[in-house]
Design a protein around this motif. Structure first.
Motif, short mmCIF file in Angstrom:
data_model
loop_
_atom_site.label_atom_id
_atom_site.label_comp_id
_atom_site.label_asym_id
_atom_site.label_seq_id
_atom_site.Cartn_x
_atom_site.Cartn_y
_atom_site.Cartn_z
N MET A 1 -6.53 -25.46 -10.06
CA MET A 1 -5.07 -25.41 -9.96
C MET A 1 -4.60 -24.79 -8.65
O MET A 1 -3.67 -25.26 -8.02
CB MET A 1 -4.49 -24.62 -11.13
CG MET A 1 -2.99 -24.51 -11.09
SD MET A 1 -2.33 -23.39 -12.34
CE MET A 1 -0.59 -23.77 -12.18
N LEU A 2 -5.27 -23.68 -8.20
CA LEU A 2 -4.80 -22.95 -7.03
C LEU A 2 -5.95 -22.62 -6.09
O LEU A 2 -6.93 -22.00 -6.48
CB LEU A 2 -4.10 -21.67 -7.46
CG LEU A 2 -3.50 -20.80 -6.34
CD1 LEU A 2 -2.37 -21.54 -5.63
CD2 LEU A 2 -3.00 -19.46 -6.90
N SER A 3 -5.82 -23.06 -4.83
CA SER A 3 -6.78 -22.70 -3.79
C SER A 3 -6.11 -21.69 -2.87
O SER A 3 -5.10 -22.00 -2.21
CB SER A 3 -7.20 -23.93 -2.99
OG SER A 3 -7.92 -24.84 -3.78
N ILE A 4 -6.65 -20.49 -2.82
CA ILE A 4 -6.13 -19.44 -1.94
C ILE A 4 -6.98 -19.44 -0.68
O ILE A 4 -8.20 -19.27 -0.74
CB ILE A 4 -6.16 -18.07 -2.63
CG1 ILE A 4 -5.35 -18.10 -3.93
CG2 ILE A 4 -5.64 -16.98 -1.70
CD1 ILE A 4 -5.42 -16.83 -4.74
N LEU A 5 -6.33 -19.64 0.46
CA LEU A 5 -7.04 -19.83 1.74
C LEU A 5 -6.72 -18.68 2.68
O LEU A 5 -5.56 -18.43 3.00
CB LEU A 5 -6.63 -21.16 2.36
CG LEU A 5 -6.72 -22.38 1.42
CD1 LEU A 5 -6.24 -23.64 2.13
CD2 LEU A 5 -8.13 -22.56 0.88
N ILE A 6 -7.77 -17.99 3.12
CA ILE A 6 -7.58 -16.78 3.92
C ILE A 6 -8.36 -16.89 5.24
O ILE A 6 -9.58 -16.71 5.26
CB ILE A 6 -8.04 -15.52 3.16
CG1 ILE A 6 -7.35 -15.43 1.79
CG2 ILE A 6 -7.78 -14.27 3.98
CD1 ILE A 6 -7.79 -14.26 0.94
N LEU A 34 -11.04 -18.98 -0.77
CA LEU A 34 -11.91 -19.32 0.35
C LEU A 34 -11.52 -18.49 1.57
O LEU A 34 -10.38 -18.54 2.03
CB LEU A 34 -11.79 -20.80 0.70
CG LEU A 34 -11.95 -21.82 -0.45
CD1 LEU A 34 -11.82 -23.24 0.08
CD2 LEU A 34 -13.28 -21.62 -1.16
N CYS A 35 -12.48 -17.72 2.07
CA CYS A 35 -12.26 -16.89 3.25
C CYS A 35 -13.16 -17.38 4.38
O CYS A 35 -14.34 -17.65 4.16
CB CYS A 35 -12.57 -15.42 2.96
SG CYS A 35 -11.74 -14.76 1.50
N GLN A 36 -12.60 -17.45 5.58
CA GLN A 36 -13.37 -17.99 6.71
C GLN A 36 -13.10 -17.19 7.97
O GLN A 36 -11.99 -17.19 8.50
CB GLN A 36 -12.97 -19.46 6.91
CG GLN A 36 -13.85 -20.23 7.86
CD GLN A 36 -13.65 -21.73 7.68
OE1 GLN A 36 -14.44 -22.39 7.01
NE2 GLN A 36 -12.60 -22.25 8.27
N LEU A 84 -2.12 -25.14 -2.34
CA LEU A 84 -2.77 -24.29 -1.34
C LEU A 84 -1.90 -23.08 -1.06
O LEU A 84 -0.72 -23.21 -0.73
CB LEU A 84 -2.97 -25.07 -0.04
CG LEU A 84 -3.62 -26.45 -0.12
CD1 LEU A 84 -3.74 -27.06 1.28
CD2 LEU A 84 -4.98 -26.38 -0.80
N LEU A 85 -2.48 -21.91 -1.20
CA LEU A 85 -1.76 -20.67 -0.88
C LEU A 85 -2.42 -20.04 0.34
O LEU A 85 -3.54 -19.55 0.27
CB LEU A 85 -1.79 -19.70 -2.06
CG LEU A 85 -1.13 -18.33 -1.86
CD1 LEU A 85 0.32 -18.47 -1.41
CD2 LEU A 85 -1.21 -17.50 -3.14
N PHE A 86 -1.71 -20.08 1.47
CA PHE A 86 -2.22 -19.50 2.71
C PHE A 86 -1.79 -18.04 2.80
O PHE A 86 -0.61 -17.72 2.69
CB PHE A 86 -1.67 -20.26 3.93
CG PHE A 86 -2.34 -21.56 4.19
CD1 PHE A 86 -3.51 -21.62 4.95
CD2 PHE A 86 -1.82 -22.74 3.68
CE1 PHE A 86 -4.13 -22.83 5.20
CE2 PHE A 86 -2.44 -23.96 3.93
CZ PHE A 86 -3.60 -24.00 4.70
N ILE A 87 -2.77 -17.17 3.03
CA ILE A 87 -2.50 -15.74 3.22
C ILE A 87 -3.30 -15.26 4.42
O ILE A 87 -4.52 -15.49 4.49
CB ILE A 87 -2.89 -14.91 1.99
CG1 ILE A 87 -2.27 -15.47 0.71
CG2 ILE A 87 -2.50 -13.45 2.18
CD1 ILE A 87 -2.71 -14.73 -0.54
N ASN A 156 2.08 -17.15 6.85
CA ASN A 156 1.24 -16.00 6.53
C ASN A 156 1.24 -15.71 5.03
O ASN A 156 0.49 -14.86 4.55
CB ASN A 156 1.70 -14.76 7.30
CG ASN A 156 3.20 -14.49 7.12
OD1 ASN A 156 3.83 -15.00 6.19
ND2 ASN A 156 3.76 -13.71 8.01
N ASN A 157 2.07 -16.42 4.28
CA ASN A 157 2.22 -16.15 2.85
C ASN A 157 2.94 -17.33 2.21
O ASN A 157 4.06 -17.20 1.74
CB ASN A 157 3.01 -14.84 2.66
CG ASN A 157 3.27 -14.52 1.20
OD1 ASN A 157 2.52 -14.91 0.31
ND2 ASN A 157 4.36 -13.80 0.94
N THR A 158 2.27 -18.48 2.22
CA THR A 158 2.96 -19.73 1.91
C THR A 158 2.16 -20.61 0.95
O THR A 158 0.97 -20.83 1.15
CB THR A 158 3.23 -20.52 3.20
OG1 THR A 158 3.94 -19.69 4.11
CG2 THR A 158 4.03 -21.77 2.92
#
Length: 295
Positions: A1-6, A34-36, A84-87, A156-158
């Protein structure tokens, strides 16, 4: 449901990931984090490796630096979910209902922006300029952001639908820091995606020292001039670009550039003081933009 991308660069994101994962598990949703790291080769990555032991979470470090835009694009391509949640990696979650607030808005909008705030105090006077600019210029309420729906949109928080992101993506030619968010927001405005601003801010945790921030500002202005030369963004979308074109129209760009060359050392000294002037910062930015040589 939710991919948090950092996207990460030389920062310890373990606590951030741990908090986000805990909120997702409490709600009971399917998620991944997912952190990269963008090839920072930081010693902090030893701590970040602990993320791989957390369920549905991963951390990888790239072998070659590709820039923030490409890092975000690559993270999105790896995401398995539609939301996609970009942080940014230097974020601090301050709301115990942070994830839930975003989930409430998923069905009705293509893009949801929660905002960002800066701490009430700083550790060092050397951070005063970046902190002051963040508190007085960048930190905006929902009502303030809604008066300029696209111009106040940052990433930065979208939360964004993956199919919308793929239609635009970040410009991978922008390697240096700065204005990749501006271009993306402008492209969103041209695509007529449904955008909503909500009160769901994260806190900016890594505030640059004055001289580092000014260096980043200069890089961002170089990026902006590239976008302008390529006609990728309308000058009316950004105040400084509109002012730049006004100076060009009245043949004052060279004079403004000469002003920067003559007085930049004095202005820089003031900006690096205990009481930096944001008015002088604006003058510094505009005149530096005018001083950049173009082919």
């Amino acid at each position: 449901m939710l991919s948090i991308l950092i996207p990460v660069y030389n920062y310890n994101v373990f606590s951030l990931v741990e908090e986000l994962a805990e909120q997702c598990r409490f709600i009971g949703i399917n998620f991944e984090i997912l952190c990269q790291d963008d090839a920072s080769n930081s010693v902090l990555n030893k701590e970040n490796e602990r993320i791989n032991a957390l369920q549905h979470c991963s951390f990888v470090s790239l072998e070659k630096n590709i820039g923030l835009s490409s890092n975000r694009n690559l993270l999105a391509s790896k995401a398995q979910y539609q939301n996609l949640l970009f942080i940014d990696g230097d974020s601090i979650v301050i709301n115990p209902n942070y994830i839930e607030n975003y989930l409430d808005n998923i069905p009705d909008f293509d893009i949801v922006y929660g905002g960002r705030i800066h701490p009430e105090n700083i550790y060092s006077e050397k951070q005063k300029l970046r902190w002051k600019y963040g508190r007085l210029i960048e930190d905006k309420t929902v009502s303030q952001r809604n008066t300029a729906l696209y111009k106040t949109l940052m990433f930065n928080n979208t939360l964004i639908k993956k199919d919308c992101f793929i239609k635009i993506k970040f410009d991978s030619t922008l390697i240096k820091y700065g204005h990749e968010d501006t271009l993306f927001a402008y492209q969103v405005s041209q695509s007529h995606f449904k955008v909503k601003h909500i009160e769901n801010a994260i806190q900016h945790g890594d505030i640059d020292e004055n001289l580092i921030y000014i260096s980043k500002v200069k890089n961002s202005l170089e990026n902006l001039l590239i976008l302008d030369r390529k006609k990728q963004i309308d000058s009316d979308f950004l105040k400084i670009l509109k002012a730049y074109h006004l100076l060009k129209r009245f043949k004052l760009r060279y004079t403004a550039g000469l002003f920067f060359t003559t007085f930049n050392t004095l202005i820089l000294k003031q900006l690096n003081s205990k009481s930096p002037s944001l008015t002088l910062l604006n003058i510094y930015k505009l005149t530096y933009l005018c001083s950049i040589k173009t082919n």
